[in-house]
Design a protein around this motif. Structure first.
Motif, PDB file in Angstrom:
ATOM      1  N   SER A   2       0.767  -1.226   0.107  1.00  0.00           N
ATOM      2  CA  SER A   2       0.170   0.069   0.018  1.00  0.00           C
ATOM      3  C   SER A   2       1.075   1.299   0.186  1.00  0.00           C
ATOM      4  O   SER A   2       2.184   1.287   0.829  1.00  0.00           O
ATOM      5  CB  SER A   2      -0.819   0.101   1.382  1.00  0.00           C
ATOM      6  N   TRP A   3       0.197   2.371  -0.627  1.00  0.00           N
ATOM      7  CA  TRP A   3       1.100   3.403  -0.778  1.00  0.00           C
ATOM      8  C   TRP A   3       1.355   4.282   0.642  1.00  0.00           C
ATOM      9  O   TRP A   3       2.447   4.727   0.984  1.00  0.00           O
ATOM     10  CB  TRP A   3       0.342   4.610  -1.591  1.00  0.00           C
ATOM     11  N   ALA A   4       0.265   3.835   1.632  1.00  0.00           N
ATOM     12  CA  ALA A   4       0.505   4.525   2.844  1.00  0.00           C
ATOM     13  C   ALA A   4       1.895   3.804   3.839  1.00  0.00           C
ATOM     14  O   ALA A   4       2.559   4.557   4.602  1.00  0.00           O
ATOM     15  CB  ALA A   4      -0.720   4.268   3.705  1.00  0.00           C
ATOM     16  N   ASN A   5       2.083   2.504   3.494  1.00  0.00           N
ATOM     17  CA  ASN A   5       3.007   2.016   4.017  1.00  0.00           C
ATOM     18  C   ASN A   5       4.425   2.134   3.289  1.00  0.00           C
ATOM     19  O   ASN A   5       5.559   2.138   3.681  1.00  0.00           O
ATOM     20  CB  ASN A   5       3.180   0.358   3.984  1.00  0.00           C
ATOM     21  N   LEU A  18       5.340   5.075   1.357  1.00  0.00           N
ATOM     22  CA  LEU A  18       5.735   6.405   1.306  1.00  0.00           C
ATOM     23  C   LEU A  18       6.522   6.673   2.839  1.00  0.00           C
ATOM     24  O   LEU A  18       6.351   6.481   3.762  1.00  0.00           O
ATOM     25  CB  LEU A  18       4.701   7.605   1.486  1.00  0.00           C
ATOM     26  N   LYS A  36      -0.434  18.210   6.305  1.00  0.00           N
ATOM     27  CA  LYS A  36      -0.565  17.000   5.953  1.00  0.00           C
ATOM     28  C   LYS A  36      -1.924  16.173   6.176  1.00  0.00           C
ATOM     29  O   LYS A  36      -2.538  15.454   5.439  1.00  0.00           O
ATOM     30  CB  LYS A  36       0.646  16.056   6.814  1.00  0.00           C
ATOM     31  N   LEU A  58      -4.659  14.373   3.656  1.00  0.00           N
ATOM     32  CA  LEU A  58      -5.214  13.038   4.236  1.00  0.00           C
ATOM     33  C   LEU A  58      -6.729  13.260   4.209  1.00  0.00           C
ATOM     34  O   LEU A  58      -7.457  12.270   3.863  1.00  0.00           O
ATOM     35  CB  LEU A  58      -4.814  12.443   5.412  1.00  0.00           C
ATOM     36  N   ARG A 105      -4.502   8.822  -0.472  1.00  0.00           N
ATOM     37  CA  ARG A 105      -4.093   7.452  -0.214  1.00  0.00           C
ATOM     38  C   ARG A 105      -3.068   7.431   1.097  1.00  0.00           C
ATOM     39  O   ARG A 105      -2.661   6.768   1.889  1.00  0.00           O
ATOM     40  CB  ARG A 105      -3.763   6.566  -1.245  1.00  0.00           C
ATOM     41  N   GLY A 106      -2.145   8.302   0.758  1.00  0.00           N
ATOM     42  CA  GLY A 106      -1.121   8.751   1.626  1.00  0.00           C
ATOM     43  C   GLY A 106      -0.337  10.155   1.281  1.00  0.00           C
ATOM     44  O   GLY A 106      -0.853  10.702   0.256  1.00  0.00           O
ATOM     45  N   CYS A 107       0.323  10.668   2.097  1.00  0.00           N
ATOM     46  CA  CYS A 107       0.983  11.921   1.801  1.00  0.00           C
ATOM     47  C   CYS A 107       2.440  12.089   2.372  1.00  0.00           C
ATOM     48  O   CYS A 107       2.669  11.473   3.461  1.00  0.00           O
ATOM     49  CB  CYS A 107       0.209  13.076   2.057  1.00  0.00           C
TER      50      CYS A 107
END
Length: 281
Positions: free
Chosen positions: A204-207, A209, A228, A232, A237-239
Motif C-alpha cells: 500500500s502507498w501508506a506503507n 511513502l 498533511k 489526508l 491514499r498517503g501523503c
C-alpha cells in the motif's frame, strides 16, 4: 534557432539517508518521479551574447543554475555560447520539487540538441552531477531509484500511473539546513530495505511513502503537520513531504479525485496548490 523545453518538477516517494561522506555530502536511497507540472525554458541561439531572463526577476542572476549549466556545457563542448535563455518559473522556489535542478538539466539537453549533440549522454551526466545531486535524475527523465548522493540513477520500468496534489505553504526551506540538522542515528536499515518492495507489487502507498528528512522539516516547521492532515482528509491514499520540503504531496486514486481534492484545499487558503500526474518517462 529557438527551442522550448519543459522542465518537470519531481516528488520523492521514498528517501532514506544511508550515511555521510567525508566531504560533507549525505548518501541516500530515493525513489523519484517527474511530474506533469514544471517550468519552461526557452533557448534562442539567435544572439550575439549569453543572456538570461526569468519571469521572477530575483532569480535572473549569474548564479542561477541555468546560467551555470550553460557555461559548464560551453566549456565541456568547446563551443562558444551565444544564446538568450528565458525561464518561465511556474513552481515554488526552494520547495523540495527539484525545480532548479530540472531547469539545469533542461538547459544541458537543449543546448546539446541545438548544437547537434557534441556531448555524449555520459559526458552530460558528468556535467550534471557537478551542478547538483538531482540533475542526473532529471536528465534521465523517468521514475528512478537514485543512490550515492543522487547521481546513481536506475530507471524503474512499468511504474504505476499516479495522480498527485501538491501543496506548498509559501515559504522556502533550505535543503542545506535540513541535511545539517539530520541525525544519522535516526536512520533505520529496516526502513531502507523497504525500497525493494515497490507499491505496484502489492504494497500500500501508506506503507511505502517514507522520508527521513521529514522528521527534521516538521520540527523546523510544525505547521506542515496540519497540511498533511488536510491532504489526508481530502482523500489522499498517503501523503509525504517531498525532499527537504516544504511542499507536501498526496497520492490519489485517480485524476478526478486529485482535482476535487485540489479545489477543496485551495478553498482552505493553505498555500499554492496544484493537481498533476506522474510522468512515466
Amino acid at each position: 534557432m529557438k527551442l522550448d523545453i519543459f522542465a518537470p518538477a519531481k516528488v520523492n516517494l521514498f528517501l532514506s539517508i544511508t550515511g555521510k561522506r567525508a566531504d560533507g555530502y549525505h548518501e541516500l536511497v530515493t525513489v523519484m518521479q517527474p511530474l506533469s507540472i514544471g517550468d519552461n525554458l526557452t533557448i534562442d541561439t539567435d544572439s550575439k551574447e549569453l543572456s538570461f531572463a526569468c519571469n521572477q526577476k530575483e532569480l535572473a542572476g549569474e548564479d542561477n543554475l541555468v546560467v551555470r549549466a550553460a557555461r559548464a556545457w560551453s566549456r565541456a563542448s568547446g563551443i562558444k555560447l551565444t544564446a538568450r535563455f528565458y525561464l518561465q518559473k511556474n513552481t515554488p522556489v526552494a520547495a523540495g520539487l527539484g525545480g532548479g535542478s530540472s531547469d539545469a538539466a533542461a538547459c544541458l539537453v537543449g543546448l546539446n540538441s541545438l548544437h547537434n549533440m557534441p556531448l555524449s549522454s555520459q559526458e552530460l551526466a558528468a556535467l550534471a552531477v557537478k551542478l547538483g545531486a538531482d540533475v542526473p535524475f532529471f536528465l534521465a527523465g523517468a521514475p528512478a531509484i537514485c543512490s550515492g548522493i543522487g547521481e546513481k540513477v536506475s530507471l524503474l520500468a512499468d511504474f504505476p500511473e499516479l495522480h498527485y496534489v501538491l501543496l506548498n505553504p509559501g515559504y522556502p526551506v533550505s535543503t542545506q539546513v535540513i541535511y545539517k540538522k539530520y541525525d544519522l542515528s535516526w536512520t533505520k536499515p529496516k526502513i531502507r530495505n523497504r525500497i525493494g518492495l515497490s507499491p505496484h507489487k502489492g504494497q500500500s502507498w501508506a506503507n511505502f511513502l517514507f522520508n527521513d528528512l521529514e522528521r527534521v522539516t516538521l520540527k523546523e516547521h510544525p505547521g506542515l503537520a496540519d497540511i498533511k492532515q488536510a491532504i489526508l482528509a481530502s482523500g489522499a491514499r498517503g501523503c509525504l513531504i517531498s525532499g527537504s520540503g516544504p511542499t507536501v504531496f498526496g497520492v490519489y486514486p485517480g485524476k478526478e479525485e486529485a482535482c476535487r481534492a485540489a479545489n477543496r484545499l485551495r478553498e482552505m487558503n493553505l498555500g499554492w496548490v496544484a493537481a498533476c500526474k506522474g510522468l512515466p518517462g
